[in-house]
Write an enzyme that holds these catalytic residues in place. Structure first.
Site, short mmCIF file in Angstrom:
data_model
loop_
_atom_site.label_atom_id
_atom_site.label_comp_id
_atom_site.label_asym_id
_atom_site.label_seq_id
_atom_site.Cartn_x
_atom_site.Cartn_y
_atom_site.Cartn_z
N ARG A 130 -1.91 -3.64 -0.07
CA ARG A 130 -2.31 -4.84 0.70
C ARG A 130 -1.24 -5.20 1.73
O ARG A 130 -0.05 -5.15 1.46
CB ARG A 130 -2.52 -6.02 -0.24
CG ARG A 130 -2.75 -7.31 0.54
CD ARG A 130 -3.34 -8.41 -0.30
NE ARG A 130 -2.47 -8.85 -1.37
CZ ARG A 130 -2.85 -9.76 -2.28
NH1 ARG A 130 -4.05 -10.30 -2.22
NH2 ARG A 130 -2.01 -10.12 -3.22
N ARG A 163 3.15 -9.09 0.87
CA ARG A 163 3.47 -10.33 0.17
C ARG A 163 4.63 -10.12 -0.79
O ARG A 163 4.69 -9.09 -1.45
CB ARG A 163 2.24 -10.83 -0.60
CG ARG A 163 1.40 -11.79 0.20
CD ARG A 163 0.10 -12.15 -0.45
NE ARG A 163 0.17 -12.58 -1.85
CZ ARG A 163 -0.88 -13.04 -2.52
NH1 ARG A 163 -2.06 -13.13 -1.92
NH2 ARG A 163 -0.77 -13.39 -3.77
P1 AP5 Z 1 -7.68 -9.60 -1.97
O1 AP5 Z 1 -9.01 -9.99 -1.45
O2 AP5 Z 1 -6.47 -10.01 -1.24
O3 AP5 Z 1 -7.57 -9.95 -3.53
P2 AP5 Z 1 -7.49 -11.37 -4.27
O4 AP5 Z 1 -8.41 -11.32 -5.43
O5 AP5 Z 1 -7.68 -12.48 -3.29
O6 AP5 Z 1 -6.02 -11.26 -4.83
P3 AP5 Z 1 -4.75 -12.24 -4.76
O7 AP5 Z 1 -3.58 -11.38 -5.17
O8 AP5 Z 1 -4.64 -12.94 -3.45
O9 AP5 Z 1 -5.08 -13.23 -5.88
P4 AP5 Z 1 -4.09 -14.10 -6.61
O10 AP5 Z 1 -5.04 -14.98 -7.32
O11 AP5 Z 1 -3.11 -13.40 -7.47
O12 AP5 Z 1 -3.17 -14.72 -5.46
P5 AP5 Z 1 -3.20 -16.12 -4.74
O13 AP5 Z 1 -2.83 -15.91 -3.34
O14 AP5 Z 1 -4.46 -16.85 -5.06
O15 AP5 Z 1 -7.71 -7.98 -2.09
C1 AP5 Z 1 -6.56 -7.25 -2.52
C2 AP5 Z 1 -6.44 -5.96 -1.68
O16 AP5 Z 1 -7.54 -5.11 -1.98
C3 AP5 Z 1 -6.47 -6.21 -0.17
O17 AP5 Z 1 -5.59 -5.30 0.44
C4 AP5 Z 1 -7.93 -5.90 0.23
O18 AP5 Z 1 -8.02 -5.40 1.56
C5 AP5 Z 1 -8.31 -4.85 -0.80
N1 AP5 Z 1 -9.70 -4.95 -1.22
C6 AP5 Z 1 -10.42 -6.09 -1.47
N2 AP5 Z 1 -11.66 -5.78 -1.91
C7 AP5 Z 1 -11.73 -4.43 -1.92
C8 AP5 Z 1 -12.77 -3.50 -2.30
N3 AP5 Z 1 -13.97 -3.94 -2.72
N4 AP5 Z 1 -12.50 -2.19 -2.20
C9 AP5 Z 1 -11.27 -1.74 -1.77
N5 AP5 Z 1 -10.26 -2.56 -1.40
C10 AP5 Z 1 -10.48 -3.90 -1.49
O19 AP5 Z 1 -2.04 -16.90 -5.50
C11 AP5 Z 1 -0.67 -16.53 -5.32
C12 AP5 Z 1 0.20 -17.45 -6.15
O20 AP5 Z 1 0.04 -18.81 -5.73
C13 AP5 Z 1 -0.13 -17.48 -7.66
O21 AP5 Z 1 0.53 -16.42 -8.37
C14 AP5 Z 1 0.42 -18.85 -8.05
O22 AP5 Z 1 1.82 -18.82 -8.15
C15 AP5 Z 1 0.06 -19.71 -6.83
N6 AP5 Z 1 -1.25 -20.36 -6.96
C16 AP5 Z 1 -2.35 -20.14 -6.18
N7 AP5 Z 1 -3.36 -20.92 -6.57
C17 AP5 Z 1 -2.90 -21.66 -7.62
C18 AP5 Z 1 -3.50 -22.64 -8.46
N8 AP5 Z 1 -4.79 -23.01 -8.31
N9 AP5 Z 1 -2.74 -23.20 -9.43
C19 AP5 Z 1 -1.44 -22.84 -9.59
N10 AP5 Z 1 -0.82 -21.90 -8.83
C20 AP5 Z 1 -1.55 -21.32 -7.86
#
Ligand code: AP5
Length: 219
Positions: A130, A163
């Protein structure tokens, strides 16, 4: 008009953000990702962003008060008749109850909770490839969703970056947090009869078609 409130639930890398962006465009509805809001706050050097950084870098959940203060105002600014997508929020049952309270005041409620499901090792491979735009947060993948020009954002020409929490050790910690803290949310929504599952291992456009079929059933 699409008037439903949809919540995306799934472990890191399952494709929630990718699908939220495509659906937001297809249905002309807003989407809010708490991860993006936190990274934006950090980029802007706000006290909330700086406080959140240490939790994010370690792969832990950011405290509820920080997350709620960022998401509440976004949700409250939405017109009552408009639907929207929440990506990565709620992440705990306590956050889900807070969301219900916010929505109740707007005479709204969650219509669909969508669980994204796929194999863990494939998710980790996705995350290692990613790349994101630090300016607009658009997400790419070196093989599955490459930019038109190598390592440059299609939308604004900014150089793409990896990231800081996409390091394998932190990814595994984020996954462990998901199974411990977020997975219980599934029962919360299943008990209400609004939980559906999508096979997230398919190619991006196939997953999109499957979700659109679910959305269209709700119209
Ligand atoms: P992508 O779409 O980026 O995946 P994602 O499910 O959105 O994954 P994240 O890692 O962003 O989720 P996360 O929940 O860990 O992180 P977040 O930012 O929310 O896809 C991943 C990759 O695969 C990309 O390169 C894409 O191109 C590729 N891809 C997608 N679909 C595909 C397919 N079908 N086939 C092939 N390739 C594909 O959170 C980060 C941090 O923020 C957390 O760890 C936490 O510390 C904090 N945080 C965020 N929200 C909260 C909350 N509500 N409460 C507390 N802490 C929070």
């Amino acid at each position: 008009m699409f008037g439903a409130v949809v919540v995306f639930i799934g472990p890191p890398g399952v494709g929630k953000g990718t699908q939220a962006a495509k659906l937001s465009e297809a249905y002309a509805i807003p989407k809010f990702a708490t991860g993006d809001l936190l990274r934006e706050a950090l980029k802007n050097g706000t006290p909330l962003g700086l406080e959140a950084k240490k939790f994010m870098d370690a792969g832990h959940l950011v405290p509820d008060d920080i997350v709620l203060s960022l998401i509440r105002e976004k949700i409250q600014a939405i017109p009552q008749s408009s639907g929207f997508i929440l990506d990565g929020f709620p992440r705990t049952t306590a956050q889900a109850r807070s969301l219900d309270d916010i929505l109740k005041k707007m005479c709204h409620n969650v219509s669909l909770a969508l669980e994204f499901v796929m194999d863990e090792e494939d998710r980790i491979r996705r995350l290692s490839g990613r790349r994101i735009c630090p300016q607009c947060q658009r997400t790419y993948h070196v093989s599955f969703a490459p930019p038109k020009k190598d390592m440059v954002c299609d939308s604004d020409g900014t150089a793409l970056v990896q990231r800081t929490d996409d390091d394998e050790k932190v990814i595994r910690q984020r996954s462990a947090v998901y199974w411990g803290a977020t997975n219980p949310l599934l029962s919360y929504y299943r008990d209400r009869g609004i939980l559906k599952t999508v096979d997230a291992s398919k190619p991006i456009d196939s997953v999109l078609t499957d979700i659109r079929n679910l959305f269209d059933q709700m119209k």
